[in-house]
Design an enzyme around this catalytic site. Structure first.
Site, PDB file in Angstrom:
ATOM      1  N   PRO A 118     -15.187  50.302   3.099  1.00  0.00           N
ATOM      2  CA  PRO A 118     -16.405  50.598   3.261  1.00  0.00           C
ATOM      3  C   PRO A 118     -17.158  49.682   3.469  1.00  0.00           C
ATOM      4  O   PRO A 118     -18.033  49.586   4.506  1.00  0.00           O
ATOM      5  CB  PRO A 118     -16.785  51.318   1.976  1.00  0.00           C
ATOM      6  CG  PRO A 118     -15.586  51.344   1.012  1.00  0.00           C
ATOM      7  CD  PRO A 118     -14.338  50.724   1.811  1.00  0.00           C
ATOM      8  N   MET A 166      -7.090  -7.830  -6.918  1.00  0.00           N
ATOM      9  CA  MET A 166      -6.378  -9.057  -7.312  1.00  0.00           C
ATOM     10  C   MET A 166      -7.392 -10.296  -8.174  1.00  0.00           C
ATOM     11  O   MET A 166      -7.442 -11.504  -7.800  1.00  0.00           O
ATOM     12  CB  MET A 166      -5.869  -9.932  -6.035  1.00  0.00           C
ATOM     13  CG  MET A 166      -5.037  -9.328  -5.365  1.00  0.00           C
ATOM     14  SD  MET A 166      -4.304  -9.956  -3.728  1.00  0.00           S
ATOM     15  CE  MET A 166      -5.507  -9.372  -2.672  1.00  0.00           C
ATOM     16  N   LYS A 212       6.401  -9.729  -4.197  1.00  0.00           N
ATOM     17  CA  LYS A 212       5.844 -10.813  -4.537  1.00  0.00           C
ATOM     18  C   LYS A 212       4.953 -10.777  -5.911  1.00  0.00           C
ATOM     19  O   LYS A 212       4.024 -10.205  -6.041  1.00  0.00           O
ATOM     20  CB  LYS A 212       4.878 -11.492  -3.466  1.00  0.00           C
ATOM     21  CG  LYS A 212       5.624 -11.955  -2.245  1.00  0.00           C
ATOM     22  CD  LYS A 212       4.720 -12.185  -0.982  1.00  0.00           C
ATOM     23  CE  LYS A 212       4.392 -11.130  -0.348  1.00  0.00           C
ATOM     24  NZ  LYS A 212       3.306 -11.451   0.929  1.00  0.00           N
ATOM     25  N   ALA A 257      -3.927   1.938 -12.082  1.00  0.00           N
ATOM     26  CA  ALA A 257      -4.586   3.624 -11.517  1.00  0.00           C
ATOM     27  C   ALA A 257      -3.274   4.413 -11.062  1.00  0.00           C
ATOM     28  O   ALA A 257      -2.454   3.928 -10.524  1.00  0.00           O
ATOM     29  CB  ALA A 257      -5.541   3.241 -10.398  1.00  0.00           C
ATOM     30  N   GLY A 313      -0.569   1.045  -1.754  1.00  0.00           N
ATOM     31  CA  GLY A 313      -2.059   1.444  -1.223  1.00  0.00           C
ATOM     32  C   GLY A 313      -1.962   1.448   0.233  1.00  0.00           C
ATOM     33  O   GLY A 313      -1.118   2.402   0.659  1.00  0.00           O
ATOM     34  N   ASP A 318       7.596  -3.429  -1.338  1.00  0.00           N
ATOM     35  CA  ASP A 318       6.890  -4.485  -2.170  1.00  0.00           C
ATOM     36  C   ASP A 318       6.972  -4.278  -3.957  1.00  0.00           C
ATOM     37  O   ASP A 318       7.377  -3.024  -4.269  1.00  0.00           O
ATOM     38  CB  ASP A 318       5.447  -4.351  -1.894  1.00  0.00           C
ATOM     39  CG  ASP A 318       4.873  -5.224  -1.059  1.00  0.00           C
ATOM     40  OD1 ASP A 318       5.882  -6.041  -0.564  1.00  0.00           O
ATOM     41  OD2 ASP A 318       3.832  -5.313  -0.546  1.00  0.00           O
TER      42      ASP A 318
HETATM   43  N1  SAH Z   1      -2.722  -2.881   0.005  1.00  0.00           N
HETATM   44  C1  SAH Z   1      -3.034  -2.424  -1.304  1.00  0.00           C
HETATM   45  C2  SAH Z   1      -3.608  -3.723  -2.140  1.00  0.00           C
HETATM   46  C3  SAH Z   1      -2.544  -4.752  -2.261  1.00  0.00           C
HETATM   47  S1  SAH Z   1      -3.264  -6.499  -2.920  1.00  0.00           S
HETATM   48  C4  SAH Z   1      -3.942  -1.444  -1.401  1.00  0.00           C
HETATM   49  O1  SAH Z   1      -4.588  -0.765  -0.572  1.00  0.00           O
HETATM   50  O2  SAH Z   1      -4.387  -0.752  -2.463  1.00  0.00           O
HETATM   51  C5  SAH Z   1      -2.647  -5.980  -4.653  1.00  0.00           C
HETATM   52  C6  SAH Z   1      -3.775  -5.572  -5.583  1.00  0.00           C
HETATM   53  O3  SAH Z   1      -4.357  -4.085  -5.522  1.00  0.00           O
HETATM   54  C7  SAH Z   1      -3.709  -5.601  -6.902  1.00  0.00           C
HETATM   55  O4  SAH Z   1      -3.887  -7.136  -7.400  1.00  0.00           O
HETATM   56  C8  SAH Z   1      -4.613  -4.901  -7.560  1.00  0.00           C
HETATM   57  O5  SAH Z   1      -5.863  -5.423  -7.631  1.00  0.00           O
HETATM   58  C9  SAH Z   1      -4.550  -3.682  -6.300  1.00  0.00           C
HETATM   59  N2  SAH Z   1      -3.908  -2.631  -6.950  1.00  0.00           N
HETATM   60  C10 SAH Z   1      -2.814  -2.097  -6.596  1.00  0.00           C
HETATM   61  N3  SAH Z   1      -2.179  -1.190  -7.106  1.00  0.00           N
HETATM   62  C11 SAH Z   1      -3.081  -0.715  -8.251  1.00  0.00           C
HETATM   63  C12 SAH Z   1      -3.455   0.253  -9.087  1.00  0.00           C
HETATM   64  N4  SAH Z   1      -2.284   1.171  -9.169  1.00  0.00           N
HETATM   65  N5  SAH Z   1      -4.217   0.171  -9.891  1.00  0.00           N
HETATM   66  C13 SAH Z   1      -5.111  -0.802  -9.857  1.00  0.00           C
HETATM   67  N6  SAH Z   1      -5.256  -1.692  -8.725  1.00  0.00           N
HETATM   68  C14 SAH Z   1      -4.272  -1.944  -8.012  1.00  0.00           C
END
Ligand code: SAH
Length: 460
Positions: free
Chosen positions: A43, A384, A271, A413, A303, A249
């Site tokens: 409807p 970092m 590293k 995180a 990341g 990494d």
């Molecule tokens: N390419 C990555 C960063 C690499 S440099 C990105 O885009 O996230 C590495 C730094 O990333 C660490 O020293 C920390 O500051 C951050 N990092 C990477 N993994 C993380 C996580 N799970 N929780 C919080 N910080 C993180």
């Protein structure tokens, strides 16, 4: 098997959906993927269905329903939301001899709709006969990851080339051809977006009968996301599954590597902070050398590869060596960390500038550049930075707006060791010490906008 999977012919057929609510809309969405004509009997219609009717994509009939409505239909969905009406409509449709599905009434269903992975014309249907819908969804997720989004286009292309292959090649050669197409260079090239090149490879192979062509070596700089394996992108999974060699990494989750092909070579180039297991130049040289051997290489970074990932050096070297290179973005840890803290990165009226920067700097100026950028309305995500926390704390505590600065630290995180802590600038070092945060963390420094932000002066 209590049910048997079949693919129903839909082109030019008619499907009837009885009901005008959300459940009916769900069925309409599903059937709209097909070429069937859809008649909705109700409807009144909820918004989405009403829009579809207005656009002519479904046909709406608001009048009384009779058996005639169900004649010559391939499929009838009953979803009125009223158990009594559903039962009566089921009887009416059955009397017309059609196949009926009554939503949420398995006892009244001739057919049940499966979970679908749609790479049209390639379609995967998953069913558990209602025993384990969660399992069906898990299988669906796996299939979504395993079948690249463009796979349907490749299958369609193969379909268009079938008759030309049949004219030139015998049955055995044809089988070898299609095995090569879906296993080897054409699929890899096509999945990477080079559709024309893939088509050319197949056409050349049909013409010459030679299916030996390999895709040349290539490198994908792939983001693995901040931690949890399910925060990786579907494209990244695809590249992992194509890779012959993966250089990865320290912060990459081992579960992510599980997504790669079993026989892919995995090379750890991690590293640890401070100690350089593999100098960057060596990693870069290895990427170039491995791709030159004709291998498909993935350089897997935590990341997003483009955020503090030293990707620029690798990109430059690969481009210089004429090696095809692709960047596959990932969820950067600032995004992962904010989400883990239940926060957003920018916020209308409070934070409208986001600065991603690093806490450690090779040339250490008196005050780092980000400090000058910390004007009201700014959030700085420091990567970092844990080891520089003392300096960061002293600097911020001496700032004129120190008491308005908010600090939030998110360590590891999106992993099982995740920690979220907030503190004042002055308390930062003790706070990190108390929570045992010594390494992988994002330090968010936020200077919110003042309540009364002066409006932009009108230019006279
Ligand atoms: N390419 C990555 C960063 C690499 S440099 C990105 O885009 O996230 C590495 C730094 O990333 C660490 O020293 C920390 O500051 C951050 N990092 C990477 N993994 C993380 C996580 N799970 N929780 C919080 N910080 C993180």
């Amino acid at each position: 098997m209590k049910t048997f999977p079949m693919f129903l012919q839909m082109a030019g057929r008619r499907v009837v959906i009885v009901g005008g609510g959300e459940q009916a809309a769900q069925k309409a969405r599903l059937i709209l993927k097909t070429e069937a004509r859809i008649d909705v009997l109700a409807p009144s219609l909820e918004e989405e269905l009403a829009d579809l009717a207005a656009a002519g994509r479904v046909h709406h009939d608001a009048g009384p329903i009779s058996a005639a409505h169900f004649a010559d239909t391939s499929l009838v969905f009953v979803a009125t939301g009223c158990a009594g009406a559903d039962g009566a409509l089921h009887a009416l449709a059955k009397a017309a001899g059609t196949t009926v599905n009554v939503v949420d009434r398995p006892d009244l269903c001739d057919a049940i709709t499966p979970s679908i992975v749609d790479r049209d014309p390639v379609v995967v249907a998953i069913g558990t006969e209602g025993t384990a819908p969660v399992l069906a969804r898990q299988i669906k997720t796996r299939m979504e990851q395993a079948l690249e989004p463009r796979l349907g286009d490749l299958a369609a292309l193969a379909g268009r080339l079938r008759s030309s292959a049949a004219q030139r090649l015998g049955p055995r050669a044809r089988r070898d051809l299609w095995r090569w197409v879906f296993n080897d260079a054409p699929r890899a090239v096509h999945a990477g977006g080079a559709e024309r090149e893939a088509a050319q490879l197949i056409k050349d192979a049909i013409r010459t009968g030679d299916f030996g062509a390999k895709a040349g070596g290539s490198v994908a700089l792939v983001g693995a996301g901040p931690g949890a394996a399910d925060l990786i992108t579907l494209r990244a999974v695809q590249r992992l599954q194509e890779a012959d060699v993966i250089f990865y990494d320290r912060l990459v989750d081992p579960e992510v590597l599980e997504l790669a092909r079993r026989d892919a070579e995995r090379v750890y180039v991690g590293k640890a902070p401070g100690c350089h297991a593999w100098p960057q130049e060596r990693i870069t040289a290895m990427l170039v050398a491995t791709a030159r051997q004709g291998k498909r290489v993935v350089r897997l970074k935590s990341g997003d590869p483009g955020v503090f990932g030293r990707a620029a050096e690798e990109l430059e070297a690969l481009k210089g060596a004429d090696i095809p290179v692709e960047i596959v973005p990932g969820v950067t840890s600032a995004s992962g960390a904010a989400a883990a803290a239940g926060e957003v990165l920018t916020e209308r009226g409070k934070v409208d500038t986001l600065v991603l920067t690093t806490g450690h700097s090779e040339i250490r100026p008196e005050a780092p550049e980000w400090f000058d950028r910390l004007v009201p309305g700014t959030r700085v995500a420091l990567y970092m930075a844990v080891r520089a926390a003392g300096d960061v704390s002293r600097l911020l505590a001496s700032a004129p707006q120190a008491d308005r600065i908010e600090i939030c630290v998110v360590a590891n995180a999106q992993t099982e060791h995740q920690q979220v802590v907030t503190c004042t600038p002055r308390a930062l070092p003790t706070c990190l010490e108390r929570h045992g945060i010594t390494d992988t963390a994002i330090i968010f420094v936020t200077l919110p906008k003042t309540a009364a932000v002066a409006p932009l002066k009108q230019i006279a």
